[in-house]
Design a protein around this motif. Structure first.
Motif, PDB file in Angstrom:
ATOM      1  N   LEU A   1       0.830  -1.215   0.000  1.00 20.27           N
ATOM      2  CA  LEU A   1       0.000   0.000   0.000  1.00 20.27           C
ATOM      3  C   LEU A   1       0.864   1.265   0.000  1.00 20.27           C
ATOM      4  O   LEU A   1       0.569   2.224  -0.717  1.00 20.27           O
ATOM      5  CB  LEU A   1      -0.943  -0.003   1.196  1.00 20.27           C
ATOM      6  N   VAL A   2       1.928   1.256   0.773  1.00 17.32           N
ATOM      7  CA  VAL A   2       2.845   2.403   0.794  1.00 17.32           C
ATOM      8  C   VAL A   2       3.494   2.574  -0.584  1.00 17.32           C
ATOM      9  O   VAL A   2       3.535   3.682  -1.133  1.00 17.32           O
ATOM     10  CB  VAL A   2       3.927   2.226   1.882  1.00 17.32           C
ATOM     11  N   ASP A   3       3.981   1.473  -1.131  1.00 13.81           N
ATOM     12  CA  ASP A   3       4.630   1.496  -2.445  1.00 13.81           C
ATOM     13  C   ASP A   3       3.692   2.028  -3.523  1.00 13.81           C
ATOM     14  O   ASP A   3       3.995   3.001  -4.211  1.00 13.81           O
ATOM     15  CB  ASP A   3       5.106   0.076  -2.781  1.00 13.81           C
ATOM     16  N   ASN A   4       2.541   1.403  -3.654  1.00 13.06           N
ATOM     17  CA  ASN A   4       1.627   1.791  -4.733  1.00 13.06           C
ATOM     18  C   ASN A   4       0.971   3.143  -4.507  1.00 13.06           C
ATOM     19  O   ASN A   4       0.740   3.889  -5.458  1.00 13.06           O
ATOM     20  CB  ASN A   4       0.589   0.692  -4.967  1.00 13.06           C
ATOM     21  N   GLY A   5       0.691   3.481  -3.263  1.00 12.06           N
ATOM     22  CA  GLY A   5       0.152   4.807  -2.978  1.00 12.06           C
ATOM     23  C   GLY A   5       1.127   5.898  -3.379  1.00 12.06           C
ATOM     24  O   GLY A   5       0.763   6.884  -4.033  1.00 12.06           O
ATOM     25  N   THR A   6       2.382   5.702  -3.015  1.00 10.04           N
ATOM     26  CA  THR A   6       3.425   6.672  -3.384  1.00 10.04           C
ATOM     27  C   THR A   6       3.626   6.693  -4.892  1.00 10.04           C
ATOM     28  O   THR A   6       3.721   7.768  -5.503  1.00 10.04           O
ATOM     29  CB  THR A   6       4.752   6.305  -2.682  1.00 10.04           C
ATOM     30  N   TRP A   7       3.696   5.506  -5.496  1.00  4.72           N
ATOM     31  CA  TRP A   7       3.932   5.414  -6.942  1.00  4.72           C
ATOM     32  C   TRP A   7       2.854   6.146  -7.722  1.00  4.72           C
ATOM     33  O   TRP A   7       3.146   6.975  -8.575  1.00  4.72           O
ATOM     34  CB  TRP A   7       4.004   3.937  -7.348  1.00  4.72           C
ATOM     35  N   TYR A   8       1.602   5.838  -7.433  1.00  7.01           N
ATOM     36  CA  TYR A   8       0.520   6.487  -8.183  1.00  7.01           C
ATOM     37  C   TYR A   8       0.439   7.980  -7.892  1.00  7.01           C
ATOM     38  O   TYR A   8       0.179   8.783  -8.791  1.00  7.01           O
ATOM     39  CB  TYR A   8      -0.827   5.801  -7.927  1.00  7.01           C
ATOM     40  N   LEU A   9       0.673   8.373  -6.662  1.00  7.19           N
ATOM     41  CA  LEU A   9       0.670   9.795  -6.333  1.00  7.19           C
ATOM     42  C   LEU A   9       1.726  10.532  -7.154  1.00  7.19           C
ATOM     43  O   LEU A   9       1.451  11.584  -7.741  1.00  7.19           O
ATOM     44  CB  LEU A   9       0.936   9.995  -4.835  1.00  7.19           C
ATOM     45  N   LEU A  10       2.916   9.958  -7.238  1.00  2.94           N
ATOM     46  CA  LEU A  10       4.001  10.611  -7.980  1.00  2.94           C
ATOM     47  C   LEU A  10       3.817  10.513  -9.493  1.00  2.94           C
ATOM     48  O   LEU A  10       4.025  11.489 -10.215  1.00  2.94           O
ATOM     49  CB  LEU A  10       5.359  10.014  -7.580  1.00  2.94           C
ATOM     50  N   LYS A  11       3.439   9.349  -9.991  1.00  3.02           N
ATOM     51  CA  LYS A  11       3.347   9.181 -11.445  1.00  3.02           C
ATOM     52  C   LYS A  11       2.152   9.913 -12.050  1.00  3.02           C
ATOM     53  O   LYS A  11       2.144  10.206 -13.240  1.00  3.02           O
ATOM     54  CB  LYS A  11       3.372   7.711 -11.845  1.00  3.02           C
ATOM     55  N   LEU A  12       1.166  10.210 -11.228  1.00  5.35           N
ATOM     56  CA  LEU A  12       0.019  10.961 -11.744  1.00  5.35           C
ATOM     57  C   LEU A  12       0.160  12.466 -11.488  1.00  5.35           C
ATOM     58  O   LEU A  12      -0.732  13.226 -11.857  1.00  5.35           O
ATOM     59  CB  LEU A  12      -1.282  10.429 -11.127  1.00  5.35           C
ATOM     60  N   THR A  13       1.265  12.868 -10.855  1.00  7.81           N
ATOM     61  CA  THR A  13       1.490  14.296 -10.586  1.00  7.81           C
ATOM     62  C   THR A  13       2.879  14.712 -11.067  1.00  7.81           C
ATOM     63  O   THR A  13       3.097  14.816 -12.258  1.00  7.81           O
ATOM     64  CB  THR A  13       1.294  14.619  -9.083  1.00  7.81           C
ATOM     65  N   VAL A  14       3.808  14.888 -10.150  1.00  5.38           N
ATOM     66  CA  VAL A  14       5.105  15.492 -10.463  1.00  5.38           C
ATOM     67  C   VAL A  14       6.041  14.614 -11.292  1.00  5.38           C
ATOM     68  O   VAL A  14       6.941  15.139 -11.956  1.00  5.38           O
ATOM     69  CB  VAL A  14       5.831  15.962  -9.187  1.00  5.38           C
ATOM     70  N   LEU A  15       5.866  13.310 -11.260  1.00  5.62           N
ATOM     71  CA  LEU A  15       6.743  12.425 -12.033  1.00  5.62           C
ATOM     72  C   LEU A  15       5.989  11.705 -13.151  1.00  5.62           C
ATOM     73  O   LEU A  15       6.320  10.575 -13.502  1.00  5.62           O
ATOM     74  CB  LEU A  15       7.426  11.412 -11.105  1.00  5.62           C
ATOM     75  N   GLU A  16       5.018  12.360 -13.736  1.00 10.32           N
ATOM     76  CA  GLU A  16       4.221  11.746 -14.797  1.00 10.32           C
ATOM     77  C   GLU A  16       5.073  11.205 -15.942  1.00 10.32           C
ATOM     78  O   GLU A  16       4.841  10.082 -16.401  1.00 10.32           O
ATOM     79  CB  GLU A  16       3.194  12.745 -15.328  1.00 10.32           C
ATOM     80  N   PRO A  17       6.101  11.943 -16.412  1.00 14.71           N
ATOM     81  CA  PRO A  17       6.893  11.398 -17.523  1.00 14.71           C
ATOM     82  C   PRO A  17       7.920  10.351 -17.084  1.00 14.71           C
ATOM     83  O   PRO A  17       8.605   9.784 -17.916  1.00 14.71           O
ATOM     84  CB  PRO A  17       7.583  12.631 -18.096  1.00 14.71           C
ATOM     85  N   LYS A  18       8.040  10.085 -15.791  1.00  8.99           N
ATOM     86  CA  LYS A  18       9.046   9.147 -15.283  1.00  8.99           C
ATOM     87  C   LYS A  18       8.419   8.114 -14.346  1.00  8.99           C
ATOM     88  O   LYS A  18       8.679   8.109 -13.140  1.00  8.99           O
ATOM     89  CB  LYS A  18      10.147   9.925 -14.560  1.00  8.99           C
ATOM     90  N   PRO A  19       7.617   7.191 -14.891  1.00  6.41           N
ATOM     91  CA  PRO A  19       6.932   6.227 -14.026  1.00  6.41           C
ATOM     92  C   PRO A  19       7.873   5.245 -13.329  1.00  6.41           C
ATOM     93  O   PRO A  19       7.583   4.796 -12.223  1.00  6.41           O
ATOM     94  CB  PRO A  19       5.985   5.499 -14.977  1.00  6.41           C
ATOM     95  N   VAL A  20       8.997   4.914 -13.952  1.00  4.31           N
ATOM     96  CA  VAL A  20       9.924   3.972 -13.328  1.00  4.31           C
ATOM     97  C   VAL A  20      10.609   4.632 -12.127  1.00  4.31           C
ATOM     98  O   VAL A  20      10.796   4.002 -11.079  1.00  4.31           O
ATOM     99  CB  VAL A  20      10.950   3.435 -14.354  1.00  4.31           C
ATOM    100  N   VAL A  21      10.945   5.912 -12.235  1.00  8.62           N
ATOM    101  CA  VAL A  21      11.525   6.645 -11.108  1.00  8.62           C
ATOM    102  C   VAL A  21      10.505   6.743  -9.976  1.00  8.62           C
ATOM    103  O   VAL A  21      10.833   6.542  -8.799  1.00  8.62           O
ATOM    104  CB  VAL A  21      12.005   8.052 -11.544  1.00  8.62           C
ATOM    105  N   ALA A  22       9.256   7.033 -10.330  1.00  7.39           N
ATOM    106  CA  ALA A  22       8.199   7.101  -9.323  1.00  7.39           C
ATOM    107  C   ALA A  22       8.043   5.761  -8.611  1.00  7.39           C
ATOM    108  O   ALA A  22       7.868   5.709  -7.390  1.00  7.39           O
ATOM    109  CB  ALA A  22       6.879   7.527  -9.967  1.00  7.39           C
ATOM    110  N   LYS A  23       8.117   4.661  -9.364  1.00  5.35           N
ATOM    111  CA  LYS A  23       8.017   3.321  -8.774  1.00  5.35           C
ATOM    112  C   LYS A  23       9.189   3.068  -7.833  1.00  5.35           C
ATOM    113  O   LYS A  23       9.017   2.531  -6.743  1.00  5.35           O
ATOM    114  CB  LYS A  23       7.968   2.258  -9.883  1.00  5.35           C
ATOM    115  N   ALA A  24      10.375   3.461  -8.235  1.00 11.19           N
ATOM    116  CA  ALA A  24      11.561   3.257  -7.397  1.00 11.19           C
ATOM    117  C   ALA A  24      11.424   4.012  -6.071  1.00 11.19           C
ATOM    118  O   ALA A  24      11.759   3.473  -5.008  1.00 11.19           O
ATOM    119  CB  ALA A  24      12.813   3.697  -8.134  1.00 11.19           C
ATOM    120  N   ILE A  25      10.917   5.226  -6.101  1.00 13.72           N
ATOM    121  CA  ILE A  25      10.716   5.999  -4.868  1.00 13.72           C
ATOM    122  C   ILE A  25       9.696   5.307  -3.967  1.00 13.72           C
ATOM    123  O   ILE A  25       9.894   5.198  -2.760  1.00 13.72           O
ATOM    124  CB  ILE A  25      10.308   7.451  -5.196  1.00 13.72           C
TER     125      ILE A  25
END
Length: 191
Positions: free
Chosen positions: A37-61
């Motif tokens: 939940l922490v992983d996916n919550g953070t990933w989707y929050l980042l990839k749908l906002t500030v890291l939209e063009p970098k989904p792999v970086v968002a996933k790593a965070i």
């Protein structure tokens, strides 16, 4: 009544011995669910906002944050009686293995996006999100989970019954405890 007792009462009687026998794995699964939940919550929050063009970086965070949560919960709950290493060595191994497992988390997403071209404009936005979820959240997580379970038991927490159960340490009980040497130790663990 403890949460464990409540959970055992809900289970059918013939499953209770199995749950008790594999309680470490079940706890690992609960910790994994929280980390998921922490992983996916953070990933989707980042990839749908500030890291939209970098989904792999968002996933790593997301994986890094989930790893920190996972270490704390695994050490203090899932593997509460396992040990065999000094805490700093244990933590270093935990994070090294988790770092190696970052490959297993992100590789399926990378393959989905950049090998199979399952990203816009090649596919619809819905198809991209479904592929991201399947490859990034399901396939990557399952592969990494199997690797981490094996590696944690083998290298990070290698010795079963190396520490007294957490509830006994917390209460400061003077309980007979047989350590890894087989000698009864009547003092609470200082870990």
């Amino acid at each position: 009544m403890s949460l464990r007792d409540v959970a055992l009462r809900v289970l059918p009687a013939r499953l209770r011995p199995l749950a008790l026998k594999h309680r470490e794995l079940l706890k690992f699964g609960v910790v994994g669910s929280v980390a998921y939940l922490v992983d996916n919550g953070t990933w989707y929050l980042l990839k749908l906002t500030v890291l939209e063009p970098k989904p792999v970086v968002a996933k790593a965070i997301g994986v890094i944050l989930a790893t920190i949560v996972s270490y704390i919960l695994n050490r203090e709950w899932s593997f509460d009686t396992r040990g065999g290493r000094e805490r700093h060595h244990e933590a270093a191994l935990f994070f090294a293995i988790s770092g190696a497992s970052l490959f297993f988390y992100t590789a399926p997403l990378y393959v989905s996006r950049y090998v199979f071209d399952l990203e816009q404009p090649h596919v619809s936005a819905l198809s991209q999100e479904v592929a991201d979820f399947l490859f990034g959240s399901i396939v990557g997580t399952v592969i990494a989970m199997v690797f981490r379970w094996w590696a944690f038991k083998k290298w990070v927490f290698p010795t079963a019954d190396a520490r007294a159960p957490r509830r006994d340490r917390k209460l400061g009980k003077l309980v007979p405890y047989t350590g890894p040497t087989g000698v009864v130790d009547h003092t609470p663990s200082k870990n």
